[in-house]
Design an enzyme around this catalytic site. Structure first.
Site, PDB file in Angstrom:
ATOM      1  CD  GLU A  25      33.865  23.319 -20.201  1.00 10.29           C
ATOM      2  OE1 GLU A  25      33.768  22.298 -19.222  1.00 10.29           O
ATOM      3  OE2 GLU A  25      35.306  23.719 -21.178  1.00 10.29           O
ATOM      4  CD  GLU A 173      40.388  19.574 -16.476  1.00  9.57           C
ATOM      5  OE1 GLU A 173      39.330  19.744 -14.669  1.00  9.57           O
ATOM      6  OE2 GLU A 173      41.030  20.177 -17.156  1.00  9.57           O
ATOM      7  CE1 TYR A 240      42.896  25.079 -21.236  1.00 10.38           C
ATOM      8  CE2 TYR A 240      43.294  23.796 -19.453  1.00 10.38           C
ATOM      9  CZ  TYR A 240      42.545  24.005 -20.588  1.00 10.38           C
ATOM     10  OH  TYR A 240      41.487  23.673 -20.834  1.00 10.38           O
ATOM     11  CD  GLU A 297      39.926  20.610 -21.134  1.00 14.92           C
ATOM     12  OE1 GLU A 297      40.169  21.594 -19.867  1.00 14.92           O
ATOM     13  OE2 GLU A 297      38.983  20.286 -20.364  1.00 14.92           O
TER      14      GLU A 297
END
Length: 495
Positions: A25, A173, A240, A297
């Site tokens: 990114e 997202e 995460y 992710e």
């Protein structure tokens, strides 16, 4: 003695190579300095792509890279990043550090990087601040082989042939930085955008990926599949692993024994989330239309390193991160019937990176070495595996199994990857090859003290070492000793 059984007669299918995908990114020093350098940087490169980084990534056979985000994707307007560089629009990266983005790394530069690497790509479209027309034009620009306004523009910018990009994300997202939408609203947006995501070559159909949930938000998955499932090919979710909670993520280094186990306990929740999301998805599939699950992710997210820009998300990478990576990759392998892609965050200089750079210096992280150990799982036949071992720790939030495993078979060889989660104890293991017979076996391992990591001054503190394996006389099992907090791979040649 702990026991592992690898069942050569039972498989969930092929382990998609894209489970070993990466993510890059426009965030911190991931793209600029990490992948892409300028002539004045005096760092060896080919068309701006760092040669040292490229060599390292080729070694782990990166199959696919996601770009340009992340949160950046929903502020990115692709036309800003094409054409003569001196004419490209400069913007402010409002998501990550408020730094100036000069758009010198755009579609052509990213595809140059991908072609040097020999990998597929996954482009995240801008739904949050973009338009249907904008995403439709980007697909035409990349994939149209004939005469059209966007194909002609691509040729004007130096690329004659289409890239035929397969994987396209419908935002990122959407529940958060991608627009703060609710599931119902996003589902309708996804339907609208998907309608205009056209195929320009029947031999290269595109694969439409819906923006999924934040971890265990199962209502999001249910709603999107229910309202838009017939118009997408896959749906994502992000997870995460933090040590405590979002506002107290914990340290990347200097952690305690309890924090070591707490982090691993939290990452093991990935297995439950995949099970639950998969069960929801299956309700909306038909014989003619499957919906893949993508975790685009994932990885560790710690408090940023002292003295660094908090918007750059730079963190060190220890043996503990390697153990966590091994656990997750085993989980993904064992769910290969539904998980079609994952993308660890992120490839270079950000979060759980493969590579760290500092000017002309480069260092490989413990997580990088895990990907090296696991790379032969890609496109291999999954083999069912079972673990018979004890549970470590008594406190509920610290409990973890001693062992974690996955296995596969390809080209006459079986690969068994095993993680020893114990922070302090080696582990004797017998690995039975049920329905299989091996003529030889060899082992490799990433291990060390849990807090060990590589630095630019000492780049080889953590690497890959040999681990011995003793094959039984009949070739149906082997014994080994797994070092403490280790990730090991065993390759058995079948007879």
């Amino acid at each position: 003695m702990n026991h592992i059984i690898v069942n050569g007669k039972v498989s969930k299918g092929t382990i998609n190579k894209n489970i070993y995908g990466q993510f890059t990114e426009h965030l911190g020093r991931c793209v600029y300095e990490g992948i892409y350098v300028k002539d004045e940087d005096n760092i060896p490169n080919v068309n701006g792509v760092r040669t040292d980084v490229m060599k390292a990534l080729k070694n782990i056979e990166v199959p696919l890279v996601r770009w340009p985000g992340g949160c950046f994707a929903d502020t990115y307007h692709w036309k800003d990043g094409i054409g003569p560089k001196e004419q490209r629009k400069t913007i402010v990266n409002t998501n990550w550090g408020g730094v100036t983005e000069d758009n010198s790394f755009g579609t052509h530069e990213f595809m140059e990087f991908a072609e040097q690497l020999g990998c597929d790509v996954y482009l995240s479209g801008n739904v949050g601040s973009g338009t249907v027309q904008e995403l439709s034009d980007w697909i035409e620009y990349c994939n149209m082989g004939g005469i059209s306004p966007m194909a002609n523009l691509r040729r004007e910018n130096g690329r004659q042939d289409p890239w035929n990009i397969k994987y396209w994300g419908i935002g990122n997202e959407a529940w958060g930085c991608g627009g703060n939408m609710n599931a119902e609203y996003y589902s309708d947006e996804a339907r609208k955008f998907a309608t205009y995501m056209r195929n320009y070559d029947s031999e290269h159909p595109i694969y439409k990926i819906a923006s999924g949930s934040n971890g265990p938000d199962y209502n999001w998955t249910k709603t999107v599949c229910e309202r838009a499932g017939n118009m997408i090919d896959a749906i994502t979710f992000h997870y995460y692993t933090v040590t405590y909670e979002w506002n107290n993520k914990g340290k990347a280094t200097g952690f305690t024994k309890d924090e070591y186990y707490r982090l691993l306990h939290n990452t093991l929740k990935m297995d439950t989330m995949i099970n639950n999301h998969s069960n929801i998805i299956k309700q909306y599939e038909t014989d003619d239309h499957k919906i893949g699950l993508i975790i685009d992710e994932w990885g560790t997210w710690f408090d940023v390193e002292d003295g660094t820009n908090p918007g750059f998300l730079y963190q060190q990478n220890t043996v503990r991160d390697a153990v966590l990576a091994g656990i997750n990759l085993n989980i993904f392998n064992n769910h290969c019937d539904t998980v079609v892609m994952t993308n660890i965050a992120q490839m270079i200089n950000v979060l759980q990176a493969m590579i760290l750079t500092d000017g002309e210096k480069m260092v490989l992280t413990p997580t990088y070495h895990v990907y090296d150990l696991y790379k032969k799982h890609m496109n291999a036949k999954h083999l069912e595996s079972y673990v018979d071992s004890d549970i470590l720790n008594d406190e509920e939030e610290l409990k973890v199994p001693r062992l974690n495993v996955s296995a596969s078979e390809k080209d006459g060889k079986v690969l068994v990857t095993v993680v020893n989660l114990s922070e302090s104890e080696a582990c004797d293991v017998n690995i039975m090859l049920s329905g299989l017979k091996a003529s030889s076996v060899s082992g490799r391992c990433v291990t060390g003290d849990a807090g060990d990591y590589n630095t630019f001054e000492n780049p080889e503190t953590v690497g890959i070492c040999e681990v011995k394996a003793e094959l039984s006389s009949d070739g149906t099992s082997f014994n080994t000793t797994l070092p403490k907090n280790s990730v090991c791979s065993f390759e058995a040649s079948l007879s």
